[in-house]
Structure formats: structure tokens, C-alpha cells
Design a protein around this motif. Sequence first.
Motif, PDB file in Angstrom:
ATOM      1  N   ASN A 180       5.255  13.185  -0.075  1.00 28.58           N
ATOM      2  CA  ASN A 180       5.140  14.395  -0.701  1.00 28.58           C
ATOM      3  C   ASN A 180       4.277  14.259  -1.818  1.00 28.58           C
ATOM      4  OD1 ASN A 180       6.841  15.550   0.960  1.00 28.58           O
ATOM      5  ND2 ASN A 180       8.491  14.661   0.283  1.00 28.58           N
ATOM      6  N   ILE A 181       3.362  13.192  -2.044  1.00 29.33           N
ATOM      7  CA  ILE A 181       2.137  13.321  -3.058  1.00 29.33           C
ATOM      8  C   ILE A 181       0.702  13.235  -2.636  1.00 29.33           C
ATOM      9  CG2 ILE A 181       3.953  11.895  -4.779  1.00 29.33           C
ATOM     10  CD1 ILE A 181       2.049   9.488  -4.107  1.00 29.33           C
ATOM     11  N   PRO A 215       0.982  -1.303  -0.040  1.00 32.12           N
ATOM     12  CA  PRO A 215      -0.124   0.034  -0.032  1.00 32.12           C
ATOM     13  C   PRO A 215       0.661   1.274   0.135  1.00 32.12           C
ATOM     14  CG  PRO A 215       0.001  -0.878   2.130  1.00 32.12           C
ATOM     15  CD  PRO A 215       0.826  -1.794   1.341  1.00 32.12           C
ATOM     16  N   ALA A 216       0.294   2.250  -0.431  1.00 32.93           N
ATOM     17  CA  ALA A 216       0.959   3.556  -0.415  1.00 32.93           C
ATOM     18  C   ALA A 216       0.920   4.393   1.108  1.00 32.93           C
ATOM     19  CB  ALA A 216       0.576   4.489  -1.272  1.00 32.93           C
ATOM     20  N   GLY A 217      -0.133   3.999   1.726  1.00 35.03           N
ATOM     21  CA  GLY A 217      -0.644   4.482   3.148  1.00 35.03           C
ATOM     22  C   GLY A 217      -1.432   3.743   3.789  1.00 35.03           C
ATOM     23  N   LEU A 218      -1.675   3.943   5.062  1.00 37.09           N
ATOM     24  CA  LEU A 218      -2.803   3.480   5.714  1.00 37.09           C
ATOM     25  C   LEU A 218      -3.016   4.130   7.081  1.00 37.09           C
ATOM     26  CD1 LEU A 218      -4.396   0.913   6.864  1.00 37.09           C
ATOM     27  CD2 LEU A 218      -2.144   0.232   8.275  1.00 37.09           C
ATOM     28  N   ILE A 219      -4.105   4.297   7.451  1.00 38.47           N
ATOM     29  CA  ILE A 219      -4.741   5.230   8.552  1.00 38.47           C
ATOM     30  C   ILE A 219      -5.702   4.083   9.494  1.00 38.47           C
ATOM     31  CG2 ILE A 219      -6.749   6.386   7.479  1.00 38.47           C
ATOM     32  CD1 ILE A 219      -6.050   8.599   9.278  1.00 38.47           C
ATOM     33  N   THR A 220      -5.638   4.181  10.756  1.00 38.96           N
ATOM     34  CA  THR A 220      -6.720   3.468  11.546  1.00 38.96           C
ATOM     35  C   THR A 220      -7.000   4.548  12.532  1.00 38.96           C
ATOM     36  OG1 THR A 220      -5.023   2.727  13.082  1.00 38.96           O
ATOM     37  CG2 THR A 220      -5.420   1.227  11.126  1.00 38.96           C
ATOM     38  N   TYR A 221      -8.597   4.321  12.939  1.00 41.81           N
ATOM     39  CA  TYR A 221      -9.087   5.136  13.789  1.00 41.81           C
ATOM     40  C   TYR A 221      -9.746   5.013  14.781  1.00 41.81           C
ATOM     41  CZ  TYR A 221     -12.877   5.067  10.398  1.00 41.81           C
ATOM     42  OH  TYR A 221     -13.609   4.744   9.742  1.00 41.81           O
ATOM     43  N   HIS A 222     -10.361   5.394  16.014  1.00 41.93           N
ATOM     44  CA  HIS A 222     -11.329   4.728  17.045  1.00 41.93           C
ATOM     45  C   HIS A 222     -12.103   6.015  17.306  1.00 41.93           C
ATOM     46  CE1 HIS A 222     -12.956   2.532  20.263  1.00 41.93           C
ATOM     47  NE2 HIS A 222     -12.707   3.731  21.116  1.00 41.93           N
ATOM     48  N   ILE A 223     -13.447   5.675  17.164  1.00 40.16           N
ATOM     49  CA  ILE A 223     -14.506   6.984  17.343  1.00 40.16           C
ATOM     50  C   ILE A 223     -15.274   6.314  18.915  1.00 40.16           C
ATOM     51  CG2 ILE A 223     -16.780   7.640  16.739  1.00 40.16           C
ATOM     52  CD1 ILE A 223     -15.821   7.581  13.959  1.00 40.16           C
ATOM     53  N   GLU A 224     -15.057   7.154  19.770  1.00 41.52           N
ATOM     54  CA  GLU A 224     -15.969   7.098  20.932  1.00 41.52           C
ATOM     55  C   GLU A 224     -16.657   8.145  21.559  1.00 41.52           C
ATOM     56  OE1 GLU A 224     -14.664   6.141  25.573  1.00 41.52           O
ATOM     57  OE2 GLU A 224     -13.295   5.309  24.076  1.00 41.52           O
ATOM     58  N   GLY A 225     -18.005   8.164  21.490  1.00 41.14           N
ATOM     59  CA  GLY A 225     -18.781   9.469  21.610  1.00 41.14           C
ATOM     60  C   GLY A 225     -18.462  10.368  20.347  1.00 41.14           C
ATOM     61  N   ARG A 226     -18.126  11.594  21.038  1.00 36.82           N
ATOM     62  CA  ARG A 226     -18.108  12.764  19.778  1.00 36.82           C
ATOM     63  C   ARG A 226     -16.472  12.887  19.571  1.00 36.82           C
ATOM     64  NH1 ARG A 226     -22.989  16.055  20.288  1.00 36.82           N
ATOM     65  NH2 ARG A 226     -21.857  17.954  19.401  1.00 36.82           N
ATOM     66  N   ASN A 227     -15.627  11.962  19.709  1.00 41.11           N
ATOM     67  CA  ASN A 227     -14.507  12.022  19.330  1.00 41.11           C
ATOM     68  C   ASN A 227     -13.747  10.946  18.531  1.00 41.11           C
ATOM     69  OD1 ASN A 227     -13.504  14.513  21.487  1.00 41.11           O
ATOM     70  ND2 ASN A 227     -14.514  12.841  22.917  1.00 41.11           N
TER      71      ASN A 227
END
Length: 169
Positions: free
Chosen positions: A86-87, A62-74
Amino acid sequence: MSINEPIFTIRPLLSSDRNWVAHFLDEYWRSTKIVSRGIAYYAHLLPGFVAEMNNAPDDAPPAGLITYHIEGRNCQIITINSLQQNIGVGTKLLEAAKQVAIEAGCKRMWLITTNDNLEALRFYQKRAFHLVAVYPNALAETRKLKPQLPIMGKDDIPLRDEIELEILL
């Protein structure tokens, strides 16, 4: 390829991606376990997005990866990597997560980085994130949950503090 055609595509992570995500995190984060503010997250199980180079072979990384966690309003960004610098990969991954957070009713997107990660501090501040807290010596506690965390960080800077950044949505 025309000059306006994107050179990479952002797509949501699928359950079928979990195996390569785990290997990716092991390589770039030393583990699938990511510790932030004393909480352990298994990032290969979290929602996220992947950036893939257009016209790349099927077995291309892959060129990149992001993971996240949502809890409430955050919405907390747990991991982000751009392997094509730089692309716009990191920016587009961040924008994709931000859009999901807004759609989920989040009012704040935040993340933790470490005191040695000057590149990340520059990246986030250029994208309107603000420094909101420094947690001195927080990584001493983190090492109890993730002992493979090194003592020395990037550019031989001692790895010891967590820095919190946020953007209001």
C-alpha cells in the motif's frame, strides 16, 4: 525527509543482483523456475527491476521485485512481489517494466496468475489489465515441470487454473 520525497527507489536489476534474486525467488516462489503456459523461465536470469527503501541499511531486504520476458512485440511479467504493501511499490515496478516494453516496441504486456490469487486479480484490474483467458486445470501440467507447486493455494482455494491478463500498450 520532506513529504514529497519518495520513500523507495526503483532501479534495474544488475548481474551482481542475481544471487539475492535467486534466494528471493526461492523464498517467495519456491524456486527460481517459474512455469507459465507450459514454459519454464529461470526468473533470476531475466531482466527486471528492484524497489529499495530509501535510507535503509545496505543489508535491508528489497521492498519489491519484478522480472519480465520480452518476445517479439509482447512483454510477459514473469514475477512481481511487493513486500511493502500500500505504498505504490507494485505499481511503480509494473510501470518501470511497462516503460521498457514500450521502448522495446511491445504492443502488449501480459501475465499469468492462478485462480487462488484474488489479490493479484484485483491489483492488475485496477491498473487497466483485462482478463483475456482462463486455462482450466493448467496447473496439473505445470506440476510436471514444477512438482513443488502446492495443491492448495491462498485461502485454502484449490490451485488448478491459470488466468491470463493483458494490457495493450
